[in-house]
Design a protein around this motif. Structure first.
Motif, PDB file in Angstrom:
ATOM      1  N   ILE A 157       1.039  -0.495  -5.051  1.00 43.10           N
ATOM      2  CA  ILE A 157       2.642  -1.630  -3.790  1.00 43.10           C
ATOM      3  C   ILE A 157       2.304  -3.141  -4.330  1.00 43.10           C
ATOM      4  N   ASN A 177      -5.220   3.588   8.677  1.00 44.23           N
ATOM      5  CA  ASN A 177      -5.845   5.047   9.855  1.00 44.23           C
ATOM      6  C   ASN A 177      -6.267   4.115  11.310  1.00 44.23           C
ATOM      7  N   GLY A 186      -9.685   0.020   6.913  1.00 39.65           N
ATOM      8  CA  GLY A 186      -8.810   0.667   5.307  1.00 39.65           C
ATOM      9  C   GLY A 186     -10.434   1.718   5.388  1.00 39.65           C
ATOM     10  N   GLY A 187      -9.637   2.086   4.183  1.00 41.00           N
ATOM     11  CA  GLY A 187     -10.796   3.111   3.442  1.00 41.00           C
ATOM     12  C   GLY A 187      -9.745   3.329   2.166  1.00 41.00           C
ATOM     13  N   VAL A 221      -3.832   3.545  -0.889  1.00 39.90           N
ATOM     14  CA  VAL A 221      -3.560   2.819  -0.706  1.00 39.90           C
ATOM     15  C   VAL A 221      -4.293   1.879   0.337  1.00 39.90           C
ATOM     16  N   THR A 260       1.114  11.898   2.612  1.00 38.59           N
ATOM     17  CA  THR A 260       0.941  13.150   1.686  1.00 38.59           C
ATOM     18  C   THR A 260       0.436  12.462   0.836  1.00 38.59           C
ATOM     19  N   GLY A 261      -1.665  11.822   1.083  1.00 40.17           N
ATOM     20  CA  GLY A 261      -2.021  11.520   0.103  1.00 40.17           C
ATOM     21  C   GLY A 261      -3.706  12.182   0.962  1.00 40.17           C
ATOM     22  N   VAL A 262      -4.405  11.855   1.513  1.00 40.51           N
ATOM     23  CA  VAL A 262      -5.623  12.208   2.063  1.00 40.51           C
ATOM     24  C   VAL A 262      -4.900  12.885   3.028  1.00 40.51           C
ATOM     25  N   ILE A 301       7.921   3.568  -2.575  1.00 37.05           N
ATOM     26  CA  ILE A 301       6.815   3.341  -3.991  1.00 37.05           C
ATOM     27  C   ILE A 301       6.069   4.264  -4.140  1.00 37.05           C
ATOM     28  N   ASP A 308       2.941   8.778  -7.657  1.00 33.96           N
ATOM     29  CA  ASP A 308       2.520  10.104  -8.951  1.00 33.96           C
ATOM     30  C   ASP A 308       4.119  10.510  -9.033  1.00 33.96           C
ATOM     31  N   ASN A 317       6.376  12.436  -6.511  1.00 35.90           N
ATOM     32  CA  ASN A 317       7.270  11.774  -5.391  1.00 35.90           C
ATOM     33  C   ASN A 317       7.970  11.222  -5.860  1.00 35.90           C
TER      34      ASN A 317
HETATM   35  N1  AR6 Z   1       0.195   2.259  -4.696  1.00 35.91           N
HETATM   36  C1  AR6 Z   1       1.538   2.675  -4.223  1.00 35.91           C
HETATM   37  N2  AR6 Z   1       0.675   3.943  -3.830  1.00 35.91           N
HETATM   38  C2  AR6 Z   1      -0.035   4.578  -4.414  1.00 35.91           C
HETATM   39  C3  AR6 Z   1      -1.329   3.281  -4.081  1.00 35.91           C
HETATM   40  C4  AR6 Z   1      -0.622   2.150  -4.584  1.00 35.91           C
HETATM   41  N3  AR6 Z   1      -1.765   1.411  -5.538  1.00 35.91           N
HETATM   42  N4  AR6 Z   1      -2.682   4.448  -3.994  1.00 35.91           N
HETATM   43  C5  AR6 Z   1      -2.071   5.789  -3.742  1.00 35.91           C
HETATM   44  N5  AR6 Z   1      -1.351   5.171  -3.542  1.00 35.91           N
HETATM   45  P1  AR6 Z   1      -2.712   8.247   0.705  1.00 35.91           P
HETATM   46  P2  AR6 Z   1      -2.589   9.430   3.825  1.00 35.91           P
HETATM   47  C6  AR6 Z   1      -0.544   6.573  -2.733  1.00 35.91           C
HETATM   48  O1  AR6 Z   1      -4.202   9.027   0.571  1.00 35.91           O
HETATM   49  O2  AR6 Z   1      -1.945  10.100   2.637  1.00 35.91           O
HETATM   50  C7  AR6 Z   1      -7.385   6.256   3.574  1.00 35.91           C
HETATM   51  O3  AR6 Z   1      -7.986   6.281   3.625  1.00 35.91           O
HETATM   52  C8  AR6 Z   1      -0.673   7.849  -2.924  1.00 35.91           C
HETATM   53  O4  AR6 Z   1      -1.329   8.416  -4.382  1.00 35.91           O
HETATM   54  O5  AR6 Z   1      -3.125   7.102   0.489  1.00 35.91           O
HETATM   55  O6  AR6 Z   1      -1.181   8.634   4.674  1.00 35.91           O
HETATM   56  C9  AR6 Z   1      -6.489   5.535   4.871  1.00 35.91           C
HETATM   57  O7  AR6 Z   1      -7.277   4.567   5.224  1.00 35.91           O
HETATM   58  C10 AR6 Z   1      -0.385   8.870  -1.770  1.00 35.91           C
HETATM   59  O8  AR6 Z   1       1.128   9.287  -2.510  1.00 35.91           O
HETATM   60  O9  AR6 Z   1      -2.650   7.538   2.522  1.00 35.91           O
HETATM   61  C11 AR6 Z   1      -6.525   6.574   5.996  1.00 35.91           C
HETATM   62  O10 AR6 Z   1      -7.430   7.412   6.403  1.00 35.91           O
HETATM   63  C12 AR6 Z   1       0.529   7.655  -0.784  1.00 35.91           C
HETATM   64  O11 AR6 Z   1      -0.218   6.621  -1.495  1.00 35.91           O
HETATM   65  C13 AR6 Z   1      -5.512   7.521   4.767  1.00 35.91           C
HETATM   66  O12 AR6 Z   1      -6.069   7.816   3.817  1.00 35.91           O
HETATM   67  C14 AR6 Z   1      -0.511   7.859   0.877  1.00 35.91           C
HETATM   68  O13 AR6 Z   1      -1.884   8.390   0.554  1.00 35.91           O
HETATM   69  C15 AR6 Z   1      -4.598   7.826   5.285  1.00 35.91           C
HETATM   70  O14 AR6 Z   1      -3.428   9.174   4.296  1.00 35.91           O
END
Ligand code: AR6
Length: 172
Positions: free
Chosen positions: A13, A26, A31-32, A35, A120-122, A156, A159, A162
């Protein structure tokens, strides 16, 4: 039927040349990983400075900053719900993320918006359930707009799972 204003792509993205990319942040906005980490790394410290100034964001809400060194014009930071079994308002909060982000884009005159797969990630929100909510909410927002404000929404999908889910839903 495919929607003329909605696309699905598998891409990083941070590389997109759109009006706004949405960040799955969050509540602290500092930051974290995932994404969020990628956006802060690619955009540079300017984004973090603005986030500090804003001071935080509630789940389901959205705030806006510049995009630093990235090609997008703006970053809309929204906070997805942490999945906690499904009976804790997770669906509604995720819906709010998509709607409030689009509303903010509209207010700022931003017409092309790219969303990651929020929560859908963390945050472990089940992917299919999240994809249905994302597609329905975005379609509704676009279809209900009195005058066309958003011309393109891009999902976007980082994986393959998705990407397949969204492609399937948008071709139904
Ligand atoms: N471009 C597009 N999508 C991405 C990228 C990228 N560069 N990197 C990861 N994804 P997540 P959440 C996808 O965990 O579940 C953070 O630490 C990833 O594969 O990023 O909302 C924050 O600070 C997944 O499908 O976000 C919060 O603490 C999607 O982005 C926490 O994680 C979302 O995964 C938020 O968790």
């Amino acid at each position: 039927m495919p929607h003329e204003k909605i696309d699905v792509i598998q891409e990083d993205i941070t590389k997109l040349e759109v009006d706004a990319i949405v960040n799955a942040a969050n509540k602290k906005l500092l930051g974290g990983g995932g994404v969020d980490g990628a956006i802060h790394r690619a955009g540079g410290k300017e984004i973090l400075e603005e986030c500090k100034e804003i001071g935080g964001c509630e789940t389901g809400e959205a705030v806006i900053t510049t995009a630093g060194k990235m090609p997008a014009r703006r970053v809309i930071h929204t906070v997805g719900p942490v999945w906690n079994g499904g009976d804790n308002n997770e669906d509604r909060l995720l819906e709010n993320c998509y709607r409030n982000s689009l509303q903010l884009a509209k207010e700022y005159g931003l017409t092309t918006v790219a969303f990651p797969n929020i929560s859908t990630g963390v945050y472990s929100f089940p992917k299919e359930r999240a994809a249905r909510i994302a597609v329905e909410t975005v379609e509704q927002f676009i279809n209900e707009a009195e005058e066309p404000s958003i011309t393109k929404v891009i999902f976007i999908c980082f994986d393959q799972e998705n990407f397949d889910l969204y492609s399937g839903l948008l071709n139904e």
